[in-house]
Design a protein around this motif. Structure first.
Motif, short mmCIF file in Angstrom:
data_model
loop_
_atom_site.label_atom_id
_atom_site.label_comp_id
_atom_site.label_asym_id
_atom_site.label_seq_id
_atom_site.Cartn_x
_atom_site.Cartn_y
_atom_site.Cartn_z
N TYR A 130 0.77 -1.34 0.03
CA TYR A 130 0.00 -0.02 -0.05
C TYR A 130 0.78 1.45 -0.03
O TYR A 130 0.62 2.49 -0.52
N ASN A 162 4.09 -12.18 -1.34
CA ASN A 162 2.69 -12.16 -0.73
C ASN A 162 1.81 -12.54 -1.68
O ASN A 162 1.72 -12.51 -2.86
N CYS A 164 -1.34 -11.57 -3.95
CA CYS A 164 -1.57 -10.47 -4.79
C CYS A 164 -2.45 -9.61 -4.09
O CYS A 164 -3.87 -9.99 -4.05
N ARG A 165 -2.27 -8.55 -3.73
CA ARG A 165 -2.97 -7.32 -2.99
C ARG A 165 -3.53 -7.73 -1.69
O ARG A 165 -4.38 -7.01 -1.25
N PHE A 166 -3.10 -8.87 -1.29
CA PHE A 166 -3.59 -9.58 0.02
C PHE A 166 -5.20 -10.20 -0.37
O PHE A 166 -5.84 -10.02 0.76
N GLU A 167 -5.38 -10.14 -1.40
CA GLU A 167 -6.73 -10.64 -1.85
C GLU A 167 -6.74 -12.08 -2.35
O GLU A 167 -7.68 -12.75 -2.42
N ALA A 168 -5.73 -12.46 -2.97
CA ALA A 168 -5.45 -13.83 -3.48
C ALA A 168 -5.47 -14.73 -2.27
O ALA A 168 -5.09 -14.42 -1.12
N TRP A 170 -4.30 -17.39 0.41
CA TRP A 170 -2.90 -17.82 0.93
C TRP A 170 -2.14 -19.06 0.13
O TRP A 170 -1.06 -18.99 -0.18
N LYS A 172 -2.27 -20.06 -2.89
CA LYS A 172 -1.78 -19.61 -4.31
C LYS A 172 -0.48 -19.70 -4.51
O LYS A 172 0.05 -20.17 -5.47
#
Length: 508
Positions: A130, A162, A164-168, A170, A172
């Motif tokens: 961010y 990490n 992707c964008r903390f949206e994918a 864990w 993956k």
């Protein structure tokens, strides 16, 4: 392969001093270790600093693609040490060079140059945190290609490991599967990894690595670990340390190897260390990372009442008489004559040895200490003492030789007057701490020197020493002599002899 990581603490916008900080780490390193360096890696946005708040904030520090101050430092250092150098920097791409875009583009990038100063790679960060998402654009994807001198290389920057964008999800593992896809043997990760801990509790332990941080990094490479490849994959985590405003960085730069499902550690820095880490992956690693799950705590069971351990028959008589009481009752009084058989043994021993040593003094030169021969072990007479390796010394100890008059005191007759001529075969002095089962033969009289300190303090092992503590539970404390009684005994006939046993002045 010889790999170097510079871990230091750059500050936001302080470019000249940040360059000096990196050079200082190199200057403190051993020049011989820098001679054969193959790869040198620096942290993410090494010279500009990382914690910029907006595009306007970072704008003065953006560098043209491959031609800014970071690229210049990388080329100069690569030429100096004849190695490949990778440096993170904030990149500004002119719109005239990219026909797809009508406006300039900005990236969080990593430039790699070879020993000839040529640009090998200019990688742009794919997954933005961010902080850099406020000014940078995402790259086109992870890097993976063959580089001369390094082999098949996969490259990423910090947040790339990490989700992707903390949206994918864990699981993956985008970057982990990318390493396997390109069949990389070397992984380079340039980082400005933060810690969520408070600076007051995190920064004091500068020499200690943050094991939670490195554990997290390895977890994000789980597909590589589970693959259990026979060929080792070297992973370089080059992180920064220090504090920027309210942000604390985790440090803990490391070089690890993943092979056959195991993670070996070739090099590891502390969370606040500012120096150059150099490792040689051709040498064996110095440690391994292992997973230690917290074991469940055992249930607390109520304590059972103490049980009385039966005393062996060899120690206690059939009438259940306490062995300690029995031996105390058999101790000879100070003026009690010694048994004839014992006196004979002393005489024969003395005639065989001629003149013997007693605490460092020959019998012919001065009155000897009264010798004791009895069924009880005597402390402080035998000069051969058992050592840890099972050998026997000759009277000298690590503390050195004892004084010639150590442990010798005049003997007193029944009237309390000094009587140096008292025969050793006619009178027995009760030995200090002489408690035994009576089955141990008297120790041999040394003819070589003074006793060692071990002999003065440690009695020979007896069968009673191996008995459980419950064997003396039936002895009341009233059965033991009081200190005041001992002080008034024949051991302390003259109060001026403060070196004697049970001396009240010595106790003070």
């Amino acid at each position: 392969m010889r790999i170097g990581c510079i871990q230091f603490a750059p500050q936001v916008g302080d470019v000249p001093n940040n360059l000096n900080r990196a050079d200082a780490c190199l200057s403190r390193a051993d020049p011989l270790e820098l001679d054969n360096l193959d790869l040198l890696v620096l942290p993410e946005m090494a010279f500009s600093g990382y914690n910029f708040k907006s595009l306007d904030h970072i704008m003065p520090y953006l560098e043209p693609s491959g031609s800014g101050i970071s690229a210049l430092w990388a080329r100069t250092t690569a030429l100096k040490y004849d190695c490949i150098v990778a440096v993170g920097y904030p990149e500004k791409v002119d719109s005239s060079r990219q026909r797809r875009f009508s406006a300039p583009r900005y990236y969080n990038s990593l430039i790699m140059v070879n020993g000839d100063g040529e640009t090998l790679v200019n990688y742009r960060k794919s997954f933005l945190y961010y902080t850099d998402a406020t000014w940078a654009s995402e790259g086109d994807g992870f890097f993976g290609a063959n580089i001369d001198g390094l082999g098949q290389v996969a490259m990423g920057i910090c947040m790339d490991i990490n989700p992707c964008r903390f949206e994918a999800p864990w699981t993956k593992y985008e970057f982990g599967f990318h390493i396997l896809e390109v069949k990389a043997n070397l992984v380079i990760l340039s980082m400005a990894w933060l810690t969520q801990e408070d600076s007051s509790t995190f920064t004091p332990f500068t020499q200690e690595p943050d094991m939670e941080t490195i554990s997290y990094w390895v977890q994000r490479l789980e597909p590589v670990v589970r693959k259990e490849q026979k060929e080792e994959i070297i992973v370089v985590f080059c992180n920064r340390c220090g504090i920027e405003d309210d942000v604390v960085y985790a440090g803990t730069s490391a070089v690890v190897g993943i092979k056959n499902g195991e993670v070996s550690v070739y090099g590891l820095l502390g969370r606040g260390v500012k120096e150059l880490l150099i490792v040689n992956t051709d040498h064996p690693p110095f440690a391994k990372l292992v997973s230690r799950e917290k074991a469940p705590e055992p249930e607390v069971e109520p304590l059972a009442p103490p049980s009385v351990v039966p005393v062996p028959p060899s120690i206690v008589s059939p009438t259940r008489v306490s062995p300690t009481k029995e031996r105390l009752s058999r101790l000879p009084e100070a003026d009690e004559p010694v048994d004839d058989s014992i006196a004979t043994a002393i005489s024969s021993s003395s005639s065989t040895s001629g003149s013997h040593m007693s605490h460092g003094t020959t019998a012919g030169s001065s009155p000897p200490m009264t010798q004791i021969a009895s069924p009880w072990p005597v402390i402080g007479i035998a000069s051969q003492s058992p050592h840890a390796d099972g050998d026997y010394g000759t009277g000298s100890d690590i503390y050195g030789e004892l004084p010639s008059n150590y442990g010798r005191f005049p003997q007193h007759g029944p009237s309390g007057t000094s009587d140096a001529t008292t025969s050793s075969t006619a009178t027995s002095v009760r030995p200090k701490l002489a408690i035994s089962t009576g089955s141990v033969s008297p120790p041999a009289i040394s003819t070589k020197g003074p006793p060692a300190f071990r002999d003065l303090c440690t009695p020979p092992m007896t069968a009673f020493d191996e008995a459980p503590m419950t064997a003396i539970d039936d002895i009341p404390m009233s059965g033991f002599p009081k200190r005041t009684d001992l002080a008034r005994s024949r051991f302390q006939a003259d109060p001026n002899h403060t070196h004697l046993p049970f001396s009240s002045r010595a106790d003070k």
